[in-house]
Scaffold this motif. Structure first.
Motif, short mmCIF file in Angstrom:
data_model
loop_
_atom_site.label_atom_id
_atom_site.label_comp_id
_atom_site.label_asym_id
_atom_site.label_seq_id
_atom_site.Cartn_x
_atom_site.Cartn_y
_atom_site.Cartn_z
N GLY A 53 0.84 -1.19 0.00
CA GLY A 53 0.00 0.00 0.00
C GLY A 53 0.87 1.24 0.00
N SER A 54 0.70 2.07 1.02
CA SER A 54 1.52 3.28 1.13
C SER A 54 2.69 3.09 2.09
N GLY A 55 2.83 1.91 2.64
CA GLY A 55 3.88 1.65 3.61
C GLY A 55 4.94 0.69 3.09
N VAL A 56 5.87 0.37 3.97
CA VAL A 56 6.93 -0.58 3.65
C VAL A 56 6.92 -1.72 4.66
N ALA A 57 7.50 -2.83 4.27
CA ALA A 57 7.59 -3.99 5.15
C ALA A 57 8.89 -4.72 4.84
N THR A 58 9.33 -5.51 5.79
CA THR A 58 10.48 -6.38 5.59
C THR A 58 9.95 -7.79 5.39
N LEU A 59 10.48 -8.49 4.39
CA LEU A 59 10.08 -9.85 4.10
C LEU A 59 11.26 -10.77 4.40
N TYR A 60 11.05 -11.72 5.31
CA TYR A 60 12.06 -12.72 5.66
C TYR A 60 11.61 -14.04 5.03
N ARG A 61 12.47 -14.62 4.17
CA ARG A 61 12.11 -15.88 3.51
C ARG A 61 13.12 -16.96 3.88
N PRO A 62 12.62 -18.17 4.17
CA PRO A 62 13.53 -19.27 4.50
C PRO A 62 14.30 -19.73 3.26
N SER A 63 15.43 -20.38 3.50
CA SER A 63 16.22 -20.88 2.38
C SER A 63 15.65 -22.19 1.83
N SER A 64 14.74 -22.80 2.57
CA SER A 64 14.11 -24.05 2.13
C SER A 64 12.64 -23.79 1.82
N LEU A 65 11.93 -24.84 1.50
CA LEU A 65 10.50 -24.75 1.21
C LEU A 65 9.76 -24.27 2.46
N PRO A 66 8.97 -23.19 2.38
CA PRO A 66 8.30 -22.67 3.58
C PRO A 66 7.21 -23.60 4.09
N CYS A 67 7.04 -23.61 5.41
CA CYS A 67 5.98 -24.43 6.03
C CYS A 67 4.76 -23.59 6.38
N GLY A 68 4.85 -22.27 6.24
CA GLY A 68 3.72 -21.40 6.56
C GLY A 68 4.15 -19.95 6.48
N GLY A 69 3.20 -19.07 6.75
CA GLY A 69 3.48 -17.65 6.71
C GLY A 69 2.98 -16.94 7.96
N ARG A 91 14.31 -13.20 11.57
CA ARG A 91 15.28 -14.14 10.98
C ARG A 91 15.14 -15.54 11.58
N ALA A 92 14.93 -15.63 12.87
CA ALA A 92 14.80 -16.94 13.52
C ALA A 92 13.55 -17.67 13.02
N LEU A 93 12.44 -16.95 12.88
CA LEU A 93 11.23 -17.58 12.36
C LEU A 93 11.43 -18.04 10.92
N ALA A 94 12.15 -17.25 10.13
CA ALA A 94 12.42 -17.65 8.74
C ALA A 94 13.34 -18.86 8.69
N ARG A 95 14.35 -18.91 9.57
CA ARG A 95 15.21 -20.09 9.62
C ARG A 95 14.43 -21.33 10.05
N SER A 96 13.35 -21.12 10.80
CA SER A 96 12.51 -22.24 11.23
C SER A 96 11.54 -22.68 10.13
N GLY A 97 11.52 -21.98 9.01
CA GLY A 97 10.72 -22.41 7.87
C GLY A 97 9.53 -21.54 7.53
N PHE A 98 9.37 -20.41 8.20
CA PHE A 98 8.22 -19.54 7.94
C PHE A 98 8.60 -18.37 7.03
N VAL A 99 7.68 -17.97 6.17
CA VAL A 99 7.81 -16.70 5.45
C VAL A 99 7.22 -15.66 6.39
N VAL A 100 8.00 -14.63 6.70
CA VAL A 100 7.59 -13.63 7.69
C VAL A 100 7.50 -12.26 7.02
N LEU A 101 6.33 -11.64 7.13
CA LEU A 101 6.12 -10.28 6.64
C LEU A 101 6.04 -9.37 7.86
#
Length: 120
Positions: A53-69, A91-101
């Motif tokens: 939208g009119s804002g910004v966000a940081t997207l953390y993506r795991p290096s493997s296939l994600p298990c959820g968001g 970063r920790a949640l992304a390393r655990s397999g989650f896509v984090v917005l």
């Protein structure tokens, strides 16, 4: 007798596998948060800035296939998503397999919740 024991153990393992997987994920996440120097995966998550939208966000993506968001909100903090522990959590949640917005809410950084934040 041995065969019955083996079949029973195999059945218990198959039934409990999803729970063991969740327990392992939770354990690695906890260890990652308690010992930041420890990295349970070989690759760090990909971190990028995205516009929403009119804002910004940081997207953390795991290096493997994600298990959820997940959507991670910084809450009432002057540093917002710039807070070191908030970034460590993403970063920790992304390393655990989650896509984090992780969207940024300027009004939350000012300790004020605005109606305009709902539209982000």
């Amino acid at each position: 007798m041995r065969r019955a024991f083996f079949l029973t153990a195999l059945a218990l393992l198959l039934v409990g596998a999803p729970r063991l997987s969740r327990l392992l994920t939770a354990s690695l996440l906890t260890l990652d948060l308690l010992a930041p120097a420890f990295s349970p995966s070989l690759q760090a998550p990909a971190v990028s800035e995205v516009s929403i939208g009119s804002g910004v966000a940081t997207l953390y993506r795991p290096s493997s296939l994600p298990c959820g968001g997940l959507v991670l909100v910084h809450g009432l903090s002057r540093q917002g998503q710039g807070h070191p522990f908030f970034q460590q959590m993403g970063r920790a949640l992304a390393r655990s397999g989650f896509v984090v917005l992780a969207p940024d809410f300027p009004s939350l950084r000012a300790f004020h919740l605005a109606e305009s934040d709902v539209g982000l």
